[in-house]
Scaffold this motif. Sequence first.
Motif, PDB file in Angstrom:
ATOM      1  N   PRO A   1       0.786  -1.233   0.000  1.00  0.00           N
ATOM      2  CA  PRO A   1       0.000   0.000   0.000  1.00  0.00           C
ATOM      3  C   PRO A   1       0.819   1.286   0.000  1.00  0.00           C
ATOM      4  N   TYR A   2       2.042   1.236   0.498  1.00  0.00           N
ATOM      5  CA  TYR A   2       2.898   2.413   0.565  1.00  0.00           C
ATOM      6  C   TYR A   2       4.257   2.061  -0.045  1.00  0.00           C
ATOM      7  N   GLU A   3       4.948   3.063  -0.541  1.00  0.00           N
ATOM      8  CA  GLU A   3       6.226   2.812  -1.187  1.00  0.00           C
ATOM      9  C   GLU A   3       7.234   2.201  -0.224  1.00  0.00           C
ATOM     10  N   ASP A   4       7.123   2.544   1.047  1.00  0.00           N
ATOM     11  CA  ASP A   4       8.074   2.050   2.035  1.00  0.00           C
ATOM     12  C   ASP A   4       7.464   1.005   2.968  1.00  0.00           C
ATOM     13  N   THR A   5       6.278   0.495   2.608  1.00  0.00           N
ATOM     14  CA  THR A   5       5.603  -0.434   3.506  1.00  0.00           C
ATOM     15  C   THR A   5       4.808  -1.475   2.730  1.00  0.00           C
ATOM     16  N   ALA A   6       5.017  -2.738   3.061  1.00  0.00           N
ATOM     17  CA  ALA A   6       4.182  -3.824   2.560  1.00  0.00           C
ATOM     18  C   ALA A   6       3.484  -4.477   3.747  1.00  0.00           C
ATOM     19  N   VAL A   7       2.335  -5.077   3.489  1.00  0.00           N
ATOM     20  CA  VAL A   7       1.603  -5.821   4.515  1.00  0.00           C
ATOM     21  C   VAL A   7       1.498  -7.261   4.022  1.00  0.00           C
ATOM     22  N   VAL A   8       2.113  -8.187   4.747  1.00  0.00           N
ATOM     23  CA  VAL A   8       2.219  -9.574   4.314  1.00  0.00           C
ATOM     24  C   VAL A   8       1.726 -10.475   5.436  1.00  0.00           C
ATOM     25  N   GLY A   9       0.996 -11.516   5.081  1.00  0.00           N
ATOM     26  CA  GLY A   9       0.427 -12.392   6.085  1.00  0.00           C
ATOM     27  C   GLY A   9       1.176 -13.698   6.252  1.00  0.00           C
ATOM     28  N   THR A  10       0.939 -14.348   7.386  1.00  0.00           N
ATOM     29  CA  THR A  10       1.328 -15.734   7.628  1.00  0.00           C
ATOM     30  C   THR A  10       0.102 -16.451   8.202  1.00  0.00           C
TER      31      THR A  10
ATOM     32  N   ALA B   1      -5.279  -2.759  -2.121  1.00  0.00           N
ATOM     33  CA  ALA B   1      -6.443  -2.001  -2.568  1.00  0.00           C
ATOM     34  C   ALA B   1      -6.035  -0.671  -3.189  1.00  0.00           C
ATOM     35  N   GLY B   2      -4.851  -0.634  -3.795  1.00  0.00           N
ATOM     36  CA  GLY B   2      -4.369   0.609  -4.388  1.00  0.00           C
ATOM     37  C   GLY B   2      -3.530   1.391  -3.393  1.00  0.00           C
ATOM     38  N   GLN B   3      -3.026   2.532  -3.831  1.00  0.00           N
ATOM     39  CA  GLN B   3      -2.102   3.303  -3.010  1.00  0.00           C
ATOM     40  C   GLN B   3      -2.750   3.717  -1.689  1.00  0.00           C
ATOM     41  N   GLY B   4      -2.047   3.405  -0.592  1.00  0.00           N
ATOM     42  CA  GLY B   4      -2.486   3.846   0.715  1.00  0.00           C
ATOM     43  C   GLY B   4      -3.490   2.957   1.406  1.00  0.00           C
ATOM     44  N   ALA B   5      -3.778   1.764   0.890  1.00  0.00           N
ATOM     45  CA  ALA B   5      -4.804   0.924   1.521  1.00  0.00           C
ATOM     46  C   ALA B   5      -4.615  -0.543   1.161  1.00  0.00           C
ATOM     47  N   TRP B   6      -5.187  -1.403   2.004  1.00  0.00           N
ATOM     48  CA  TRP B   6      -5.297  -2.830   1.707  1.00  0.00           C
ATOM     49  C   TRP B   6      -6.658  -3.312   2.193  1.00  0.00           C
ATOM     50  N   TYR B   7      -7.020  -4.548   1.825  1.00  0.00           N
ATOM     51  CA  TYR B   7      -8.325  -5.041   2.240  1.00  0.00           C
ATOM     52  C   TYR B   7      -8.250  -6.488   2.702  1.00  0.00           C
ATOM     53  N   THR B   8      -9.263  -6.865   3.484  1.00  0.00           N
ATOM     54  CA  THR B   8      -9.466  -8.248   3.884  1.00  0.00           C
ATOM     55  C   THR B   8     -10.922  -8.608   3.611  1.00  0.00           C
ATOM     56  N   VAL B   9     -11.191  -9.903   3.509  1.00  0.00           N
ATOM     57  CA  VAL B   9     -12.548 -10.395   3.271  1.00  0.00           C
ATOM     58  C   VAL B   9     -12.979 -11.220   4.474  1.00  0.00           C
ATOM     59  N   SER B  10     -14.207 -10.994   4.944  1.00  0.00           N
ATOM     60  CA  SER B  10     -14.699 -11.726   6.105  1.00  0.00           C
ATOM     61  C   SER B  10     -14.741 -13.225   5.822  1.00  0.00           C
ATOM     62  N   LYS B  11     -14.712 -14.010   6.882  1.00  0.00           N
ATOM     63  CA  LYS B  11     -14.648 -15.465   6.736  1.00  0.00           C
ATOM     64  C   LYS B  11     -15.850 -16.022   5.981  1.00  0.00           C
ATOM     65  N   ASP B  12     -17.018 -15.394   6.149  1.00  0.00           N
ATOM     66  CA  ASP B  12     -18.213 -15.885   5.460  1.00  0.00           C
ATOM     67  C   ASP B  12     -18.380 -15.300   4.059  1.00  0.00           C
ATOM     68  N   LYS B  13     -17.391 -14.507   3.603  1.00  0.00           N
ATOM     69  CA  LYS B  13     -17.347 -13.934   2.252  1.00  0.00           C
ATOM     70  C   LYS B  13     -18.448 -12.902   1.986  1.00  0.00           C
ATOM     71  N   THR B  14     -19.067 -12.376   3.030  1.00  0.00           N
ATOM     72  CA  THR B  14     -20.162 -11.424   2.829  1.00  0.00           C
ATOM     73  C   THR B  14     -19.719  -9.969   2.910  1.00  0.00           C
ATOM     74  N   THR B  15     -18.490  -9.725   3.385  1.00  0.00           N
ATOM     75  CA  THR B  15     -18.068  -8.355   3.668  1.00  0.00           C
ATOM     76  C   THR B  15     -16.607  -8.147   3.302  1.00  0.00           C
ATOM     77  N   LEU B  16     -16.316  -6.985   2.751  1.00  0.00           N
ATOM     78  CA  LEU B  16     -14.943  -6.570   2.461  1.00  0.00           C
ATOM     79  C   LEU B  16     -14.609  -5.388   3.365  1.00  0.00           C
ATOM     80  N   HIS B  17     -13.451  -5.447   4.034  1.00  0.00           N
ATOM     81  CA  HIS B  17     -12.992  -4.387   4.920  1.00  0.00           C
ATOM     82  C   HIS B  17     -11.779  -3.698   4.291  1.00  0.00           C
ATOM     83  N   LEU B  18     -11.822  -2.391   4.238  1.00  0.00           N
ATOM     84  CA  LEU B  18     -10.728  -1.591   3.680  1.00  0.00           C
ATOM     85  C   LEU B  18      -9.949  -0.970   4.822  1.00  0.00           C
ATOM     86  N   TRP B  19      -8.596  -1.081   4.763  1.00  0.00           N
ATOM     87  CA  TRP B  19      -7.747  -0.674   5.876  1.00  0.00           C
ATOM     88  C   TRP B  19      -6.655   0.320   5.445  1.00  0.00           C
TER      89      TRP B  19
END
Length: 351
Positions: A282-291, A327-345
């Motif tokens: 989301p940022y030039e100096d920051t990545a968000v990576v999961g495990t 989710a483009g510059q300055g943001a990322w997203y997650t999807v709820s476990k039941d696939k009904t909702t998208l959260h933008l962060w």
Amino acid sequence: MTVAARLVSTVAAPLDPASADAPQMLHSPGRRLLVQRGDTELAVHDLDGEGTVVRFPAPWPRRYGSVTVSPTGDVAVFAGVHALRAVDSTGAVRWEIRHGCWSAAVCTVAHASFAENADDYHHGHADSGSAAFSSDGKLLWAHIRNCTGHDADEEWLIIDPADGTVLTRAATMTVGSGSIHFPHPDPAYMGLTVLEGEENSPVLWGHWDGEKLTFQRFEEEVLLAVSPSGQHFLTTDPGQWALYLHRAEDGTELRRLNAGEAVPPPPSEDDRVCWDYEAAFPYEDTAVVGTEHYAEVPRHWLVQPHTMALGGRIAYPLPVSGSPRWAGQGAWYTVSKDKTTLHLWQLADAP
């Protein structure tokens, strides 16, 4: 150390998750589209324009290939078992390019329509290619099989999305079961991961000079994300042992971050630390990576690419599931476990 995330918005998925894939987000400069594929339709929610939901009739059920949408949200391109088909929201076909069959049974027939194989088991469980629009929407890149029977090869095409004219093509020298495109801010570039199984998964980093398509090839890597400026891209290996930062200009690996050395052990003693196959930049100096994307409580980490150092674990104000996605510059997203909702962060301290 933890790093706080701020909830920017919550968006409801437009389709019933019982008959649809999880929602995902496609982004281009100034535009974010929530896209959800069902068996009979594709729903596209414009998150930055008027907020309208456009529904495209689907030419075949969702298990037959993949789909992408133009940055303006007015054209959908379905990458199917036997063809690329561009349609508008009425379902009218703008153009179609038939190609070699992706069936796992190595079908050598050049199908004229989906109906020819709609009830066949092998075609219903076929391999697949993919397609993606360039960042400016003026080019369509597509990974297909050609039409040479038993000797069918896979190709990377660049297409004029206005009328389906193939501008150039190149053999990928791959044997894929699927693929994923990664648009670059410069429309002359595109990334492609071809899924070839656990032991191999090459990344192709493509460039079109207006006449010829060329690409660099990175064996045993999976493309995760491209930086907002397009100067760097992030990969992992099929074993998910390390993150690799590449310079986009020439593909040089600049540095890496080993999961086992940087990330604390997972809660379960039966698991090892491994990076997810999806990530956000989301940022030039920051990545968000999961495990541990599969876990009840997945762990997401802030990674500083220019030093390849771990900046801390992301702390969310509500439960999240799965991997972080860009989710483009300055943001990322997650999807709820039941696939009904998208959260933008965003990061809580971001301006």
